[in-house]
Design a protein around this motif. Structure first.
Motif, PDB file in Angstrom:
ATOM      1  N   ASP B 516       4.733  -3.803   8.640  1.00  0.00           N
ATOM      2  CA  ASP B 516       3.364  -3.418   8.249  1.00  0.00           C
ATOM      3  C   ASP B 516       3.218  -3.392   6.736  1.00  0.00           C
ATOM      4  O   ASP B 516       2.154  -3.657   6.189  1.00  0.00           O
ATOM      5  CB  ASP B 516       3.045  -2.010   8.791  1.00  0.00           C
ATOM      6  CG  ASP B 516       3.084  -1.972  10.305  1.00  0.00           C
ATOM      7  OD1 ASP B 516       2.761  -3.006  10.924  1.00  0.00           O
ATOM      8  OD2 ASP B 516       3.462  -0.918  10.860  1.00  0.00           O
ATOM      9  N   ARG B 570      -0.378  -5.249   0.727  1.00  0.00           N
ATOM     10  CA  ARG B 570       0.657  -4.659   1.577  1.00  0.00           C
ATOM     11  C   ARG B 570       2.015  -4.614   0.871  1.00  0.00           C
ATOM     12  O   ARG B 570       3.044  -4.392   1.507  1.00  0.00           O
ATOM     13  CB  ARG B 570       0.763  -5.434   2.892  1.00  0.00           C
ATOM     14  CG  ARG B 570      -0.464  -5.212   3.808  1.00  0.00           C
ATOM     15  CD  ARG B 570      -0.155  -5.569   5.243  1.00  0.00           C
ATOM     16  NE  ARG B 570       0.199  -6.986   5.362  1.00  0.00           N
ATOM     17  CZ  ARG B 570       1.189  -7.441   6.125  1.00  0.00           C
ATOM     18  NH1 ARG B 570       1.926  -6.607   6.834  1.00  0.00           N
ATOM     19  NH2 ARG B 570       1.448  -8.730   6.174  1.00  0.00           N
ATOM     20  N   ARG B 596      -0.143  -2.334  -5.141  1.00  0.00           N
ATOM     21  CA  ARG B 596       0.017  -0.900  -4.890  1.00  0.00           C
ATOM     22  C   ARG B 596       1.273  -0.376  -5.593  1.00  0.00           C
ATOM     23  O   ARG B 596       2.236  -1.120  -5.748  1.00  0.00           O
ATOM     24  CB  ARG B 596       0.179  -0.630  -3.375  1.00  0.00           C
ATOM     25  CG  ARG B 596      -0.900  -1.238  -2.503  1.00  0.00           C
ATOM     26  CD  ARG B 596      -2.161  -0.370  -2.506  1.00  0.00           C
ATOM     27  NE  ARG B 596      -3.167  -0.893  -1.598  1.00  0.00           N
ATOM     28  CZ  ARG B 596      -4.152  -1.713  -1.967  1.00  0.00           C
ATOM     29  NH1 ARG B 596      -4.238  -2.141  -3.212  1.00  0.00           N
ATOM     30  NH2 ARG B 596      -5.054  -2.111  -1.089  1.00  0.00           N
ATOM     31  N   ASP B 613       5.143  10.469   2.846  1.00  0.00           N
ATOM     32  CA  ASP B 613       3.723  10.848   2.705  1.00  0.00           C
ATOM     33  C   ASP B 613       2.968   9.833   1.857  1.00  0.00           C
ATOM     34  O   ASP B 613       1.833   9.465   2.171  1.00  0.00           O
ATOM     35  CB  ASP B 613       3.595  12.221   2.023  1.00  0.00           C
ATOM     36  CG  ASP B 613       4.045  13.335   2.951  1.00  0.00           C
ATOM     37  OD1 ASP B 613       4.183  13.078   4.166  1.00  0.00           O
ATOM     38  OD2 ASP B 613       4.277  14.452   2.450  1.00  0.00           O
ATOM     39  N   LYS B 616       2.091   6.641   3.639  1.00  0.00           N
ATOM     40  CA  LYS B 616       0.942   6.860   4.545  1.00  0.00           C
ATOM     41  C   LYS B 616      -0.365   6.856   3.764  1.00  0.00           C
ATOM     42  O   LYS B 616      -1.373   6.304   4.213  1.00  0.00           O
ATOM     43  CB  LYS B 616       1.100   8.187   5.295  1.00  0.00           C
ATOM     44  CG  LYS B 616       2.213   8.162   6.339  1.00  0.00           C
ATOM     45  CD  LYS B 616       2.304   9.535   6.994  1.00  0.00           C
ATOM     46  CE  LYS B 616       3.518   9.624   7.896  1.00  0.00           C
ATOM     47  NZ  LYS B 616       3.788  11.025   8.269  1.00  0.00           N
ATOM     48  N   ARG B 617      -0.337   7.455   2.583  1.00  0.00           N
ATOM     49  CA  ARG B 617      -1.560   7.462   1.753  1.00  0.00           C
ATOM     50  C   ARG B 617      -1.925   6.044   1.321  1.00  0.00           C
ATOM     51  O   ARG B 617      -3.096   5.674   1.291  1.00  0.00           O
ATOM     52  CB  ARG B 617      -1.352   8.367   0.530  1.00  0.00           C
ATOM     53  CG  ARG B 617      -1.435   9.850   0.890  1.00  0.00           C
ATOM     54  CD  ARG B 617      -0.894  10.744  -0.215  1.00  0.00           C
ATOM     55  NE  ARG B 617      -1.630  10.625  -1.474  1.00  0.00           N
ATOM     56  CZ  ARG B 617      -1.298  11.249  -2.599  1.00  0.00           C
ATOM     57  NH1 ARG B 617      -0.229  12.038  -2.616  1.00  0.00           N
ATOM     58  NH2 ARG B 617      -2.012  11.091  -3.698  1.00  0.00           N
ATOM     59  N   LEU B 619      -1.235   3.363   2.958  1.00  0.00           N
ATOM     60  CA  LEU B 619      -1.754   2.673   4.150  1.00  0.00           C
ATOM     61  C   LEU B 619      -3.217   3.055   4.406  1.00  0.00           C
ATOM     62  O   LEU B 619      -3.977   2.289   4.988  1.00  0.00           O
ATOM     63  CB  LEU B 619      -0.901   3.006   5.372  1.00  0.00           C
ATOM     64  CG  LEU B 619       0.435   2.252   5.456  1.00  0.00           C
ATOM     65  CD1 LEU B 619       1.334   2.845   6.529  1.00  0.00           C
ATOM     66  CD2 LEU B 619       0.206   0.761   5.708  1.00  0.00           C
ATOM     67  N   LYS B 620      -3.588   4.237   3.946  1.00  0.00           N
ATOM     68  CA  LYS B 620      -4.994   4.654   4.102  1.00  0.00           C
ATOM     69  C   LYS B 620      -5.861   4.121   2.969  1.00  0.00           C
ATOM     70  O   LYS B 620      -7.053   4.421   2.913  1.00  0.00           O
ATOM     71  CB  LYS B 620      -5.071   6.182   4.145  1.00  0.00           C
ATOM     72  CG  LYS B 620      -4.624   6.743   5.483  1.00  0.00           C
ATOM     73  CD  LYS B 620      -4.822   8.265   5.515  1.00  0.00           C
ATOM     74  CE  LYS B 620      -4.115   8.860   6.724  1.00  0.00           C
ATOM     75  NZ  LYS B 620      -3.487  10.153   6.440  1.00  0.00           N
ATOM     76  N   GLY B 621      -5.271   3.397   2.019  1.00  0.00           N
ATOM     77  CA  GLY B 621      -6.095   2.749   1.007  1.00  0.00           C
ATOM     78  C   GLY B 621      -5.852   3.145  -0.435  1.00  0.00           C
ATOM     79  O   GLY B 621      -6.421   2.549  -1.346  1.00  0.00           O
ATOM     80  N   GLU B 622      -5.023   4.160  -0.674  1.00  0.00           N
ATOM     81  CA  GLU B 622      -4.784   4.532  -2.075  1.00  0.00           C
ATOM     82  C   GLU B 622      -3.983   3.440  -2.773  1.00  0.00           C
ATOM     83  O   GLU B 622      -3.044   2.890  -2.203  1.00  0.00           O
ATOM     84  CB  GLU B 622      -4.026   5.868  -2.159  1.00  0.00           C
ATOM     85  CG  GLU B 622      -4.939   7.053  -1.931  1.00  0.00           C
ATOM     86  CD  GLU B 622      -4.226   8.385  -2.173  1.00  0.00           C
ATOM     87  OE1 GLU B 622      -3.682   8.587  -3.276  1.00  0.00           O
ATOM     88  OE2 GLU B 622      -4.219   9.217  -1.253  1.00  0.00           O
TER      89      GLU B 622
END
Lengths: 287, 631
Positions: B516, B570, B596, B613, B616-617, B619-622
């Motif tokens: 991912d 990604r 990123r 953590d 995950k952030r 992956l949410k767009g940060e």
């Protein structure tokens, strides 16, 4: 051709064989003392019991720094101020070699001063021939740590006021095994002093007080006049009180020359070898 | 029973914390557990708060450290005040109950910033600022208190062995050892083995510390049982060693044939040279000279001199020291001298954070010194890599006749870990192209091939070296055509290295190209990236990690291929720096924009929990997450 001339001729040829004459003309000004000192170094090599191929020359940057490039020896022209640590690495890795640093006052005592004092402290088994021409000649004549007070240089147009190293006094105080001072006018004494240096285990040092055209020009001393100065002012005194041999611009002050110090403190390389022998001898061979 | 335990010991620097850490690590290693620990300390000699953060596992050496901790062992009140946040629910706090009246704002060694934070926190929680009130508050929230009166325990020791009180206070380290051993149910013989190793040859100290640790372990066991006992190790312990990053680099250098190391003392590099000093007596014929020079300029200059005699020569330093070496680095470059610089990064600029870690010197090493010349920069991700790279660095230096910078960092240097004893049989010594019986016509910089055979000083032919541009024999030249030819010859060595070193060894992909998300990192990011990937995998997120191991010559097309498969959104650069320099390097070398980043520049390592953590952030767009956990 007389017998004397023949001997002399052979000697000259031999010296020439140690010089890379194909690199001539050299970069030094007419009347400069560096070439004479280099010739004395070559002659001392020929007179030494050490095979020529064991002699190594290391120079730094500046007029005297070019010396390594004119000798037919393994030669190193290294970064400014660092010929001493470079030579220490060579000598420590190959203690069988006779390593001589040939460089100037700016390189060895100004930018490289820290290495100098620590090499004397460690008593590294290297020879150091320092041409003292009181200035940075190659870059146009700035003052260095050996510029006499009062002297005019490019960067002290109204006279130098910072203070000056009394070089033999300092090096003797640091503990060097051999300390001498000569000029290019004393080529035989200088050659003999260099031969003496090769025999020393430990830090051996010769200051060669040298006429410099650049320095002379700024102080209104024509080249020939400068040589006369040297001839008139030089006094040989091997037992001189070194606290009084600092150089000045005063024409009435003597330039004291001589082989001032000879000690036999064992060198770092010798002490290292002995330590290793001791550890290996008694340590059961495990690391 | 649990398969792993995260714990922390804290106390004033110089009070024996390292002793506790060494004893526990050795004991756990004896029992077959994998251990990793990081020591965090101030740049001072003694007195300031320091701590060691451990993770022990029954399933091999843990990849990284993480929070929260299951057990906090405090030598003093300051440790509890500083780390009470770090305890997991249901965790254990070992502390000195005779100190319950100690107030945080009366601790002289504690920084005013931390005091200000605690003042705010305690006011909100309604605590009076004493250790006792904090302990009660923790207890109410499920933390289990293991209160021991240190003075009482120490006076028992003093009585039994006739010690002065002041002498006895030096044994606090063994109280912590005993408490941890008790709670974990560690075998008494293993603890004794740890103590014996630490105090080798000093029988009285072994005896006294064993007595104290056993007494405390017994008391703790009686009151609390063995709640932190680990499962038996999954595999029977093979031959393992316990080593710091400094140790493994030193060992690698010795195995790689190091003969001359010069250095100037600097944190966190110097420990490597201290160990090497002890190896000066290795072997019967050859010796290893370790020379502490007057400064780093002398260090690198003497290393170059030694290297030209044919000795494998190296130095070890950190940022301020490398800054001084930069001019001579160029001399080695123009003269094609094989030298190795082991570079332990710490927090900069200037003196920065001398005892804290960083990865902010990547660009400095890639571009240091004026002019252009080839260099090889390699970075190690863990202990085993550091060992192998220390050997490989010499091979690369001699094969391509150029300086090699081996990048490590404080995190690796001060991480003590269990590791399998490296197998040297697969390692080779490659001295590169050497001149066979060089004669009169020998030219060190022969232009007929990219790599000219090297001759060592004293091997026969006379050689010249100069910092100026030179001709084939080494003489100074300013001829424009010769200059260009010599320049190109040097630069082509890097192209040669780029063709010869397999790209997949230079950038190693862990995980699937179909993951991912791809983390991009180098150096000590490796462990935490792989550990976070493992955790996220369990939560259904597949994570791959691209580990950049050789940063120059950069494996451009290999890396571009992998990154393009993921696409800019990604790929996440993870780095202990502000700029994420690896992402900038990738852009420079491949044209690919890493979109990123997750960065940390507090000087503390990235922990698994915070990286999980942060991913995950992202992956949410940060686009950029800045981490800061750790005291």
């Amino acid at each position: 051709m007389s017998r004397l001339e023949l001997v002399k001729r052979t000697r000259t040829d031999e010296i020439r064989s140690l010089l890379r004459t194909e690199r001539f003309p050299h970069i030094w000004c007419p009347g400069c003392g560096i070439g004479v000192a280099l010739k004395c170094y070559a002659e001392a090599i020929l007179k030494s019991d050490i095979p020529v191929e064991k002699h190594i020359i290391v120079s730094g940057i500046g007029c005297s720094g070019r010396a390594a490039g004119y000798m037919r020896l393994d030669g190193y022209h290294v970064t400014h101020g660092r010929p001493i640590p470079f030579a220490v690495g060579l000598k420590t890795a190959r203690p069988d070699l006779e390593v001589t640093v040939f460089s100037g006052d700016g390189d060895l005592l100004t930018i490289g001063g820290n290495h100098f004092i620590h090499a004397v402290r460690r008593n590294d088994d290297i020879n150091v021939i320092m041409i003292n021409n009181f200035t940075y000649g190659m870059t146009g004549g700035q003052y260095s740590a050996t510029t006499p007070n009062g002297a005019r240089t490019l960067t002290s147009p109204y006279g130098f006021i910072e203070g000056t190293f009394n070089v033999p006094y300092m090096v003797a105080a640091l503990g060097a095994n051999f300390v001498a001072r000569w000029t290019p006018l004393h080529d035989r004494e200088l050659t003999r002093a260099i031969q003496e240096m090769f025999k020393i285990d430990g830090f051996a040092f010769i200051e060669v007080v040298s006429p410099c055209l650049i320095f002379g020009e700024m102080n209104n001393i024509p080249p020939l006049e400068m040589l006369k100065h040297f001839r008139k002012r030089c006094v040989i005194d091997h037992d001189a009180d070194l606290s009084k041999v600092g150089l000045s611009t005063d024409p009435d002050q003597p330039i004291v020359l001589g082989n001032f110090v000879r000690r036999d403190r064992p060198s770092y390389q010798t002490r290292y070898r002995e330590l290793m022998e001791k550890i290996r001898g008694g340590g059961g061979g495990r690391g | 029973m649990r398969s792993e335990l995260v714990f922390m010991l804290g106390g004033p620097q110089g009070a024996g914390l390292e002793t506790s850490a060494q004893i526990l690590t050795t004991s756990l290693a004896h029992l077959g557990y994998g251990v990793v620990s990081d020591r965090e300390y101030h740049s001072n000699i003694r007195g300031k708060h320091s701590y060691v953060h451990f993770r022990a596992s029954s399933e091999g050496t843990p990849l990284a450290l993480t929070y929260p901790v299951d057990l906090l062992g405090a030598m003093d009140a300051e440790t509890v005040f500083t780390h009470y946040h770090d305890l997991a629910p249901g965790g254990f706090l070992v502390y000195d109950e005779s100190q319950e009246k100690a107030r945080f704002d009366r601790i002289p060694s504690m920084g005013k910033e931390l005091k200000a934070r605690l003042r705010r926190e305690f006011a909100e929680l309604g605590l009076d600022g004493t250790l006792g009130s904090l302990a009660r508050w923790l207890s109410e929230r499920g933390i289990r208190l293991v209160g021991i009166s240190y003075p009482d325990v120490l006076s028992k020791l003093a009585e039994k062995y006739g010690l002065q009180r002041a002498q006895a206070s030096r044994y606090v380290s063994s109280i912590l050892v005993g408490a941890v051993a008790g709670l974990m149910g560690l075998d008494e013989d293993a603890v004794r083995a740890g103590i014996e190793r630490r105090f080798a040859g000093r029988e009285a100290l072994v005896e006294q510390n064993t007595y104290l640790a056993s007494m405390v372990a017994e008391t703790v066991r009686r009151m609390h049982g063995e709640p932190l006992r680990l499962e038996s190790p999954a595999e029977p312990p093979g031959e393992v060693m316990v080593a710091s990053g400094n140790d493994v680099v030193a060992l690698g250098k010795v195995v790689g044939g190091l003969r001359f190391q010069a250095y100037y003392p600097i944190t966190p590099a110097a420990d490597e040279s201290f160990l090497l000093e002890r190896y000066e007596r290795v072997g019967e014929e050859a010796s290893l000279v370790v020379l502490q020079t007057e400064d780093e300029i002398a260090a690198i200059s003497s290393v170059i001199g030694a290297a030209l005699t044919g000795a494998r020569a190296a130095t070890a330093t950190s940022g301020p020291g490398f800054s001084l070496m930069v001019e001579a680095l160029g001399w080695a470059g123009i003269n094609e001298v094989p030298i190795v610089i082991t570079y332990y990064q710490r927090g900069g600029p200037s003196t920065g954070l001398p005892t804290r870690g960083s990865q902010s010197d990547l660009f400095f090493t890639l571009f240091a010194s004026h002019g252009e010349f080839p260099r090889i920069v390699l970075a190690s991700g863990d202990h085993l890599e550091a060992f192998r790279d220390a050997v490989e660095a010499f091979n690369l230096a001699e094969r391509y006749q150029t300086p090699v910078i081996h990048l490590v960092d404080k995190f690796l240097a001060n991480t003590i870990a269990t590791m399998p004893v490296p197998d040297p049989s697969g390692l080779r010594v490659d001295r590169g192209l050497l001149a066979e019986e060089p004669g009169e016509g020998y030219k060190r910089f022969d232009l007929s091939s990219t790599l000219s055979p090297r001759a060592f000083l004293g091997a026969g032919p006379v050689m010249w070296f100069t910092g100026d541009e030179h001709d084939e024999a080494g003489h100074i030249t300013e001829d424009p055509e010769l200059r260009a030819a010599m320049y190109e010859k040097r630069m082509r060595k890097l192209e040669l290295a780029d063709r010869e070193i397999p790209p997949e060894e230079r950038a190693v992909l862990y995980g699937s190209r179909d993951a991912d998300i791809l983390l991009l990192g180098w150096g000590s990011v490796k462990g935490v990236a792989l550990d976070a990937a493992r955790v996220l995998e369990r939560e259904g997120i597949s994570v791959a990690y691209l580990h950049l191991r050789i940063l120059e010559p950069f494996p451009s097309s290999h890396v571009r291929g992998i990154l393009e498969g993921f696409g800019p959104g990604r790929v996440v650069a993870v780095e202990h720096s502000y700029n994420a320099q690896s992402a900038m390097l990738v852009a420079l070398k491949t044209g690919f924009t890493v979109g990123r980043s997750i960065v940390k520049y507090t000087g503390r390592p990235i922990y698994t929990n915070e990286l999980v953590d942060a991913v995950k952030r992202v992956l949410k767009g940060e686009e950029r997450v800045v981490l800061s956990y750790g005291a």
